[in-house]
Write a protein that holds these residues in place. Structure first.
Motif, short mmCIF file in Angstrom:
data_model
loop_
_atom_site.label_atom_id
_atom_site.label_comp_id
_atom_site.label_asym_id
_atom_site.label_seq_id
_atom_site.Cartn_x
_atom_site.Cartn_y
_atom_site.Cartn_z
N ASP A 71 0.83 -1.11 0.09
CA ASP A 71 0.05 -0.02 -0.01
C ASP A 71 0.89 1.26 0.00
O ASP A 71 1.56 1.69 0.94
CB ASP A 71 -0.90 0.18 1.18
N PRO A 72 1.24 1.85 -1.30
CA PRO A 72 2.09 2.92 -1.24
C PRO A 72 1.60 4.19 -0.48
O PRO A 72 2.61 4.82 0.09
CB PRO A 72 1.93 3.41 -2.80
N ARG A 73 0.44 4.41 0.16
CA ARG A 73 0.11 5.38 0.82
C ARG A 73 0.45 5.33 2.32
O ARG A 73 0.58 5.81 3.24
CB ARG A 73 -1.52 5.71 0.97
N ASP A 74 0.76 3.76 2.63
CA ASP A 74 0.93 3.60 4.15
C ASP A 74 2.56 3.06 4.20
O ASP A 74 2.70 1.93 3.87
CB ASP A 74 0.31 2.26 4.49
N VAL A 75 3.26 3.92 4.95
CA VAL A 75 4.74 3.63 5.04
C VAL A 75 4.86 2.35 5.87
O VAL A 75 6.30 2.01 5.58
CB VAL A 75 5.58 5.02 5.54
N SER A 76 4.22 2.04 6.54
CA SER A 76 4.37 0.77 7.39
C SER A 76 3.91 -0.40 6.68
O SER A 76 4.16 -1.33 7.50
CB SER A 76 3.68 1.12 8.89
N SER A 77 3.41 -0.32 5.69
CA SER A 77 2.64 -1.51 4.97
C SER A 77 4.30 -2.36 4.38
O SER A 77 5.16 -1.75 4.19
CB SER A 77 1.97 -1.21 3.74
N PRO A 78 3.65 -3.69 4.53
CA PRO A 78 5.21 -4.44 4.10
C PRO A 78 5.21 -4.43 2.72
O PRO A 78 4.56 -3.98 1.77
CB PRO A 78 4.67 -6.03 4.19
N LYS A 79 6.72 -4.44 2.31
CA LYS A 79 7.06 -4.40 0.97
C LYS A 79 7.01 -5.70 0.20
O LYS A 79 7.10 -6.73 1.06
CB LYS A 79 8.54 -4.07 0.69
N LYS A 80 6.59 -5.87 -1.16
CA LYS A 80 6.46 -6.83 -1.61
C LYS A 80 7.22 -6.96 -3.07
O LYS A 80 7.54 -5.78 -3.42
CB LYS A 80 4.96 -7.81 -1.70
N TRP A 81 7.33 -8.18 -3.86
CA TRP A 81 7.91 -8.13 -5.13
C TRP A 81 6.93 -8.09 -6.15
O TRP A 81 6.02 -8.95 -6.24
CB TRP A 81 9.08 -9.18 -5.43
N TYR A 82 7.10 -7.04 -7.39
CA TYR A 82 5.94 -7.24 -8.37
C TYR A 82 6.52 -7.25 -9.55
O TYR A 82 7.63 -6.65 -9.95
CB TYR A 82 5.01 -5.86 -8.20
N GLY A 83 5.78 -7.64 -10.41
CA GLY A 83 6.26 -7.61 -11.88
C GLY A 83 6.12 -6.05 -12.53
O GLY A 83 4.99 -5.70 -12.15
#
Length: 172
Positions: free
Chosen positions: A13-25
């Motif tokens: 969730d780019p608006r939430d700096v605490s959201s976890p990072k994931k890998w995307y294509g």
């Protein structure tokens, strides 16, 4: 035809700096063909001369804005259509609305034809185009593994074989 995609790390969730990072294509865009190279390629094996296609495209580039400014939608058979879009501030009453002051972010929108979208979807194959981690672009997934000290293997489609699917992979 193979379409290269990068693997990019970003927040779920780019608006939430605490959201976890994931890998995307993420699409790996190539440099577009310049006008003459594009028209030469598009007209190969036809009787249409590249200069004729270039002239037709120049005419369309003049015609489309003219039509949009008159309030028309411009349909390009087999490709899609252009229309105008804009944003507007709200007014408390009809009397208070002033279009010149309240309408902003005017932009032409292109909506691809359904058949065009389907031709792309049916013929696309994805190819691993590398990994982008932070500000570093790794040419291949193997380069990323080597640089980060990780180990991993990939399947022919570029998947890590984990079975997880965290991103929206729709086209169009």
């Amino acid at each position: 035809m193979a379409f290269k995609c990068n693997i990019v790390e970003r927040r779920s969730d780019p608006r939430d700096v605490s959201s976890p990072k994931k890998w995307y294509g993420s699409p790996q865009s190539a440099t577009p063909l310049e006008g003459k190279a594009m028209t030469k390629s598009a007209t190969k094996n036809t009787t249409l001369a590249p200069i004729e296609l270039e002239a037709a495209l120049d005419l369309l580039a003049d015609f489309i804005p003219e039509q949009l400014l008159q309030g028309h939608t411009v349909k390009l058979p087999g490709l899609g259509y252009f229309r105008l879009s804009f944003r507007s501030k709200g007014a408390d009453s009809v009397k208070d609305f002033n279009a010149k002051e309240m309408i902003y972010d005017v932009r032409p929108i292109f909506v691809p034809d359904k058949a065009l979208r389907e031709r792309v979807r049916q013929n696309i194959e994805f190819e691993d185009g590398g990994v982008k981690a932070g500000n570093v672009n790794y040419r291949t997934r193997a380069d990323y593994y080597a640089a980060t000290g990780q180990t991993g293997t990939t399947t022919p489609g570029g998947s890590t074989g984990t079975g997880e699917d965290d991103g929206d992979h729709q086209l169009g």
